[in-house]
Write an enzyme that holds these catalytic residues in place. Structure first.
Site, PDB file in Angstrom:
ATOM      1  N   LYS A 178      15.296  30.654  47.766  1.00 16.51           N
ATOM      2  CA  LYS A 178      14.686  31.982  47.635  1.00 16.51           C
ATOM      3  C   LYS A 178      15.350  32.846  46.553  1.00 16.51           C
ATOM      4  O   LYS A 178      14.694  33.662  45.923  1.00 16.51           O
ATOM      5  CB  LYS A 178      14.704  32.708  48.979  1.00 16.51           C
ATOM      6  CG  LYS A 178      13.679  32.158  49.982  1.00 16.51           C
ATOM      7  CD  LYS A 178      13.632  33.002  51.239  1.00 16.51           C
ATOM      8  CE  LYS A 178      12.632  32.477  52.235  1.00 16.51           C
ATOM      9  NZ  LYS A 178      12.486  33.336  53.418  1.00 16.51           N
ATOM     10  N   ASP A 227       8.220  38.526  53.075  1.00 16.36           N
ATOM     11  CA  ASP A 227       8.944  38.659  54.351  1.00 16.36           C
ATOM     12  C   ASP A 227       9.092  40.139  54.698  1.00 16.36           C
ATOM     13  O   ASP A 227       9.029  40.531  55.866  1.00 16.36           O
ATOM     14  CB  ASP A 227      10.340  38.019  54.256  1.00 16.36           C
ATOM     15  CG  ASP A 227      10.276  36.498  54.320  1.00 16.36           C
ATOM     16  OD1 ASP A 227       9.316  35.963  54.890  1.00 16.36           O
ATOM     17  OD2 ASP A 227      11.206  35.853  53.793  1.00 16.36           O
TER      18      ASP A 227
END
Ligand code: NAP
Length: 271
Positions: A69, A105
């Site tokens: 990420k 997210d």
């Protein structure tokens, strides 16, 4: 489902991917909305080659998961300001060969909280200082919550608290810290360690308790919080909403939330 010369490909990259629920969720979403697309899992350790593959093959969008990420960010052409502030990208959009990175997210965490309460003006304690805690923290901060970060490793917790202009508290010393919302963002209690809980039972007192872990669906912490009468937000809510935000970015369409949830629940019940 028909796969033909017009089918558009989406992907998830990371490792390990053995338990990822993203393919069932997104393929059901494409099916339910009549989008001619396919979503595949590519377990890989070769990040740079995988990202070049997105460009080379015209893969229209990609989820990025652990451990890539952060590492993926310098390989992209553009990174959304919120993803840059969080320091993590979980979604790539390929616009004609130009790759843009986003973090859904954060939006997923906020949408899950808003199903139960409005975070503006509330006091929130976040357990953990990893990627998920960062995403939830930035989203809740932007929404106007006052945050306290509690983490096992104090240095990491203090660093996140600084970045969020939040308080820091040691995870074993939360007594007396008031919270309208407790956000559990550590990996403690994840499958197969289902009986573990990151907090002493006596310290689980917030009226709303959010869990980020979604496997198992009901962690020990959620069980305790429910028993104590708290409103609970299971990790699946954030997972579905972050996927819904990806679907919006990729297709410009409204995501079929119920179909996505049904697909994920079925996959969790019959792994
Ligand atoms: P991460 O970056 O590896 O961070 C893990 C966090 O857990 C750190 O704060 C770490 O503390 C803490 N931790 C680990 N073991 C611990 C222990 N034994 N005792 C106390 N604290 C411990 O992981 P992440 O990406 O943030 O993910 C965390 C959880 O969120 C995972 O379960 C993941 O599946 C979930 N998640 C859910 C969603 C969703 O959509 N629902 C999205 C993303 C992530 P230290 O700093 O001390 O190591």
């Amino acid at each position: 489902m028909r796969i033909d010369q017009h089918t558009v490909l989406y992907a998830v990259i990371g490792h390990p991917l053995g338990h990822t629920l993203s393919p069932v969720m997104h393929n059901r979403a494409f099916e339910a909305t009549g989008v001619n697309a396919l979503y595949m899992a590519f377990e890989t350790k070769r990040l740079e080659e995988a990202v070049n593959g997105l460009r080379g093959l015209g893969i229209r969008g990609c989820s990025v998961t652990l451990p890539f990420k952060s590492a993926v960010m310098p390989l992209l052409d553009d990174v959304d300001p919120l993803a840059r502030a969080i320091g993590a990208v979980n979604t790539i959009v390929n616009r004609g060969g130009r790759l843009a990175g986003y973090n859904t997210d954060a939006a997923g965490a906020l949408a899950a909280v808003r199903e139960v309460m409005e975070p503006s003006g509330s006091r929130v304690v976040i357990l953990g200082a990893g990627g998920a805690a960062r995403a939830a923290g930035f989203a809740l901060k932007e929404a106007g919550a006052a945050l306290t970060i509690a983490n096992r490793t104090p240095e990491k917790g203090k660093e996140l608290a600084r970045a969020l202009n939040a308080f820091f508290a040691p995870i074993d010393d939360l007594r007396g810290i008031p919270a309208d919302l407790l956000v559990q963002a550590t990996s403690v209690g994840m499958h197969p360690h289902r009986d573990r809980c990151p907090l002493d039972e006596a310290l689980i007192q917030a009226p709303v308790v959010m869990e980020l872990i979604y496997n198992p669906r009901e962690t020990r912490l959620l069980e305790i919080a429910r028993r104590k009468g708290a409103a609970v937000i299971p990790g699946l809510r954030m997972f579905i909403h972050q996927g819904a935000a990806q679907f919006r970015l990729w297709t410009g369409k409204e995501p079929p939330l119920e179909a996505m949830e049904a697909a994920v629940l079925a996959a969790l019940e019959h792994p």
